[in-house]
Design an enzyme around this catalytic site. Structure first.
Site, PDB file in Angstrom:
ATOM      1  N   GLU A   4       0.891  -0.834   0.019  1.00 44.36           N
ATOM      2  CA  GLU A   4       0.164   0.179   0.083  1.00 44.36           C
ATOM      3  C   GLU A   4       1.243   1.213  -0.178  1.00 44.36           C
ATOM      4  O   GLU A   4       0.427   2.382  -0.521  1.00 44.36           O
ATOM      5  CB  GLU A   4      -0.551   0.203   1.686  1.00 44.36           C
ATOM      6  CG  GLU A   4      -1.745  -1.106   1.477  1.00 44.36           C
ATOM      7  CD  GLU A   4      -3.555  -0.805   1.998  1.00 44.36           C
ATOM      8  OE1 GLU A   4      -3.475  -0.279   3.340  1.00 44.36           O
ATOM      9  OE2 GLU A   4      -4.535  -0.482   1.879  1.00 44.36           O
ATOM     10  N   MET A  20       3.295   1.862  -1.676  1.00 43.71           N
ATOM     11  CA  MET A  20       3.920   1.503  -2.347  1.00 43.71           C
ATOM     12  C   MET A  20       3.339   2.492  -3.635  1.00 43.71           C
ATOM     13  O   MET A  20       3.877   2.572  -4.643  1.00 43.71           O
ATOM     14  CB  MET A  20       5.281   0.784  -2.928  1.00 43.71           C
ATOM     15  CG  MET A  20       6.431   0.442  -2.296  1.00 43.71           C
ATOM     16  SD  MET A  20       7.978  -1.038  -2.030  1.00 43.71           S
ATOM     17  CE  MET A  20       8.670  -0.089  -0.708  1.00 43.71           C
ATOM     18  N   ARG A  80       3.458   6.825  -5.564  1.00 46.37           N
ATOM     19  CA  ARG A  80       4.792   7.486  -6.828  1.00 46.37           C
ATOM     20  C   ARG A  80       5.372   8.143  -5.807  1.00 46.37           C
ATOM     21  O   ARG A  80       5.843   9.142  -6.873  1.00 46.37           O
ATOM     22  CB  ARG A  80       4.621   6.746  -7.380  1.00 46.37           C
ATOM     23  CG  ARG A  80       4.105   5.555  -8.089  1.00 46.37           C
ATOM     24  CD  ARG A  80       3.329   5.198  -9.820  1.00 46.37           C
ATOM     25  NE  ARG A  80       2.770   5.769  -9.745  1.00 46.37           N
ATOM     26  CZ  ARG A  80       1.236   5.693  -9.742  1.00 46.37           C
ATOM     27  NH1 ARG A  80       1.268   4.105  -8.919  1.00 46.37           N
ATOM     28  NH2 ARG A  80       0.248   6.028  -9.683  1.00 46.37           N
ATOM     29  N   GLU A 115      14.359  -3.674   2.470  1.00 49.69           N
ATOM     30  CA  GLU A 115      15.530  -5.220   3.084  1.00 49.69           C
ATOM     31  C   GLU A 115      15.018  -5.635   1.865  1.00 49.69           C
ATOM     32  O   GLU A 115      14.012  -6.317   1.697  1.00 49.69           O
ATOM     33  CB  GLU A 115      14.756  -5.244   4.720  1.00 49.69           C
ATOM     34  CG  GLU A 115      15.361  -6.984   4.922  1.00 49.69           C
ATOM     35  CD  GLU A 115      13.895  -7.158   6.143  1.00 49.69           C
ATOM     36  OE1 GLU A 115      14.737  -8.082   6.964  1.00 49.69           O
ATOM     37  OE2 GLU A 115      13.936  -6.175   6.921  1.00 49.69           O
ATOM     38  N   ARG A 124      16.205 -11.656  -0.731  1.00 53.19           N
ATOM     39  CA  ARG A 124      17.474 -11.773  -1.588  1.00 53.19           C
ATOM     40  C   ARG A 124      18.795 -11.896  -0.718  1.00 53.19           C
ATOM     41  O   ARG A 124      19.839 -12.549  -0.759  1.00 53.19           O
ATOM     42  CB  ARG A 124      17.561 -11.590  -2.771  1.00 53.19           C
ATOM     43  CG  ARG A 124      16.483 -11.217  -3.959  1.00 53.19           C
ATOM     44  CD  ARG A 124      17.256 -10.780  -5.627  1.00 53.19           C
ATOM     45  NE  ARG A 124      18.212 -11.265  -6.488  1.00 53.19           N
ATOM     46  CZ  ARG A 124      18.342 -10.618  -7.214  1.00 53.19           C
ATOM     47  NH1 ARG A 124      18.033  -9.546  -7.604  1.00 53.19           N
ATOM     48  NH2 ARG A 124      18.864 -11.914  -7.535  1.00 53.19           N
ATOM     49  N   ARG A 166      12.108 -17.505  -0.322  1.00 54.09           N
ATOM     50  CA  ARG A 166      11.255 -17.226   0.486  1.00 54.09           C
ATOM     51  C   ARG A 166       9.779 -16.959  -0.243  1.00 54.09           C
ATOM     52  O   ARG A 166       8.220 -16.257  -0.150  1.00 54.09           O
ATOM     53  CB  ARG A 166      11.527 -15.492   0.133  1.00 54.09           C
ATOM     54  CG  ARG A 166      11.747 -14.972  -1.227  1.00 54.09           C
ATOM     55  CD  ARG A 166      12.397 -13.284  -1.275  1.00 54.09           C
ATOM     56  NE  ARG A 166      12.851 -13.325  -3.311  1.00 54.09           N
ATOM     57  CZ  ARG A 166      13.072 -12.310  -3.425  1.00 54.09           C
ATOM     58  NH1 ARG A 166      12.793 -11.111  -2.125  1.00 54.09           N
ATOM     59  NH2 ARG A 166      13.203 -11.233  -4.561  1.00 54.09           N
ATOM     60  N   ASN A 192       8.658  14.534   0.979  1.00 55.81           N
ATOM     61  CA  ASN A 192       8.654  15.779   1.317  1.00 55.81           C
ATOM     62  C   ASN A 192       7.635  15.904   1.969  1.00 55.81           C
ATOM     63  O   ASN A 192       7.117  15.066   2.378  1.00 55.81           O
ATOM     64  CB  ASN A 192       9.134  17.126   0.205  1.00 55.81           C
ATOM     65  CG  ASN A 192       8.423  16.683  -1.086  1.00 55.81           C
ATOM     66  OD1 ASN A 192       6.785  16.706  -1.097  1.00 55.81           O
ATOM     67  ND2 ASN A 192       8.700  16.229  -2.490  1.00 55.81           N
ATOM     68  N   ARG A 244       5.152  17.979   1.166  1.00 56.50           N
ATOM     69  CA  ARG A 244       3.983  17.950   0.511  1.00 56.50           C
ATOM     70  C   ARG A 244       3.805  16.466  -0.407  1.00 56.50           C
ATOM     71  O   ARG A 244       2.668  15.662   0.256  1.00 56.50           O
ATOM     72  CB  ARG A 244       4.124  18.928  -0.737  1.00 56.50           C
ATOM     73  CG  ARG A 244       3.115  18.772  -2.003  1.00 56.50           C
ATOM     74  CD  ARG A 244       3.515  19.357  -3.369  1.00 56.50           C
ATOM     75  NE  ARG A 244       2.069  20.145  -3.673  1.00 56.50           N
ATOM     76  CZ  ARG A 244       2.658  20.690  -5.205  1.00 56.50           C
ATOM     77  NH1 ARG A 244       3.296  20.929  -5.818  1.00 56.50           N
ATOM     78  NH2 ARG A 244       0.570  20.848  -5.741  1.00 56.50           N
ATOM     79  N   ARG A 275      -3.892   8.114   3.825  1.00 58.72           N
ATOM     80  CA  ARG A 275      -3.949   7.109   4.687  1.00 58.72           C
ATOM     81  C   ARG A 275      -4.632   7.309   6.700  1.00 58.72           C
ATOM     82  O   ARG A 275      -3.739   6.179   7.275  1.00 58.72           O
ATOM     83  CB  ARG A 275      -2.527   6.321   4.886  1.00 58.72           C
ATOM     84  CG  ARG A 275      -1.948   6.530   3.015  1.00 58.72           C
ATOM     85  CD  ARG A 275      -2.528   4.819   3.162  1.00 58.72           C
ATOM     86  NE  ARG A 275      -2.840   4.691   1.716  1.00 58.72           N
ATOM     87  CZ  ARG A 275      -3.171   3.236   0.891  1.00 58.72           C
ATOM     88  NH1 ARG A 275      -4.149   2.435   1.501  1.00 58.72           N
ATOM     89  NH2 ARG A 275      -2.973   3.178  -0.075  1.00 58.72           N
TER      90      ARG A 275
END
Length: 225
Positions: free
Chosen positions: A69, A71, A74, A81, A84, A152, A168, A170, A179
């Site tokens: 959520e 990501m 943008r 983390e 791999r 994984r 930043n 804004r 959110r």
């Protein structure tokens, strides 16, 4: 929050270059308290770019489904983390008894209610069982020499991960407007509770750094400029 270059004063000199040019350099260390009206004006009339002249980096630990959520936004920089390159720890999110479980209503007009004791017991038991089975499979593959990036794939979305988020003011206001749920917000939002808990902590850190900007954000209906 692990690092920040974010003050109410940063908004002021960035805004004043529009009318003062090089003379705005004198405002770099100006006292922000005398210019709360300018900050409120910028927020109210949605002159957003001066709020971009700030930077905050947060360290976030949360389940992978929460990171998905995050990501969707943008408007931040993320470094997470990697499963791999390191063995993931057996740390999983299990909803507590305070987590509302039952959705009522249709998409776009719904609410969550507590759920029964039996439903809470079921969620806790099944989540723990799934995590134990998945992590046992993960460990079994690692012990047999299977690469971490392959092993994984059996781990559930409730597995905890960690990341740095740099944003930043804004962009953070845009994130918070979507959110967090607030009765005073001009536009209602219905975030998943787990990402809202992260957002609430991030807002606390930001408010301590930029109290005038935060106050203007709240006063103007929690709308990102």
């Amino acid at each position: 929050m692990v690092r920040a270059s974010a003050r109410d004063e940063d908004v002021l000199f960035a805004a004043r270059v529009s009318t003062k040019g090089e003379q705005s350099l004198a405002d770099v260390d100006a006292e922000a308290g005398r210019s709360a009206g300018l900050i409120n004006y910028l927020m109210r009339d949605r002159h957003g770019s001066p709020f971009e002249h700030t930077s905050m980096t947060f360290y976030v630990q949360a389940p992978i489904f929460v990171f998905r959520e995050f990501m969707r936004h943008r408007i931040a920089s993320y470094n997470e983390e990697s499963g791999r390159y390191r063995e993931l720890r057996p740390v999983f999110y299990v909803p507590g008894p305070e987590r509302a479980l039952v959705q009522q209503g249709k998409p776009g007009a719904y609410e969550f209610v507590a759920g029964s004791e039996a439903q809470h017991s079921l969620v806790i038991a099944q989540t723990r069982r799934a995590c134990e089975v998945a992590y046992e499979a993960y460990q079994r593959m690692l012990e047999e020499g299977v690469a971490r990036e392959v092993a994984r794939i059996v781990l559930p979305l409730t597995t905890y991960s960690s990341m740095y988020v740099t944003v930043n003011a804004r962009s953070l206001m845009n994130f918070l407007s979507l959110r967090t749920k607030d009765s005073e917000a001009r536009f209602p939002s219905y975030p998943q509770r787990e990402i809202e808990m992260c957002a609430e902590l991030m807002e606390q850190g930001w408010a301590s750094l930029m109290p005038l900007t935060h106050a203007a954000f709240v006063q103007n209906g929690r709308v990102a400029p």
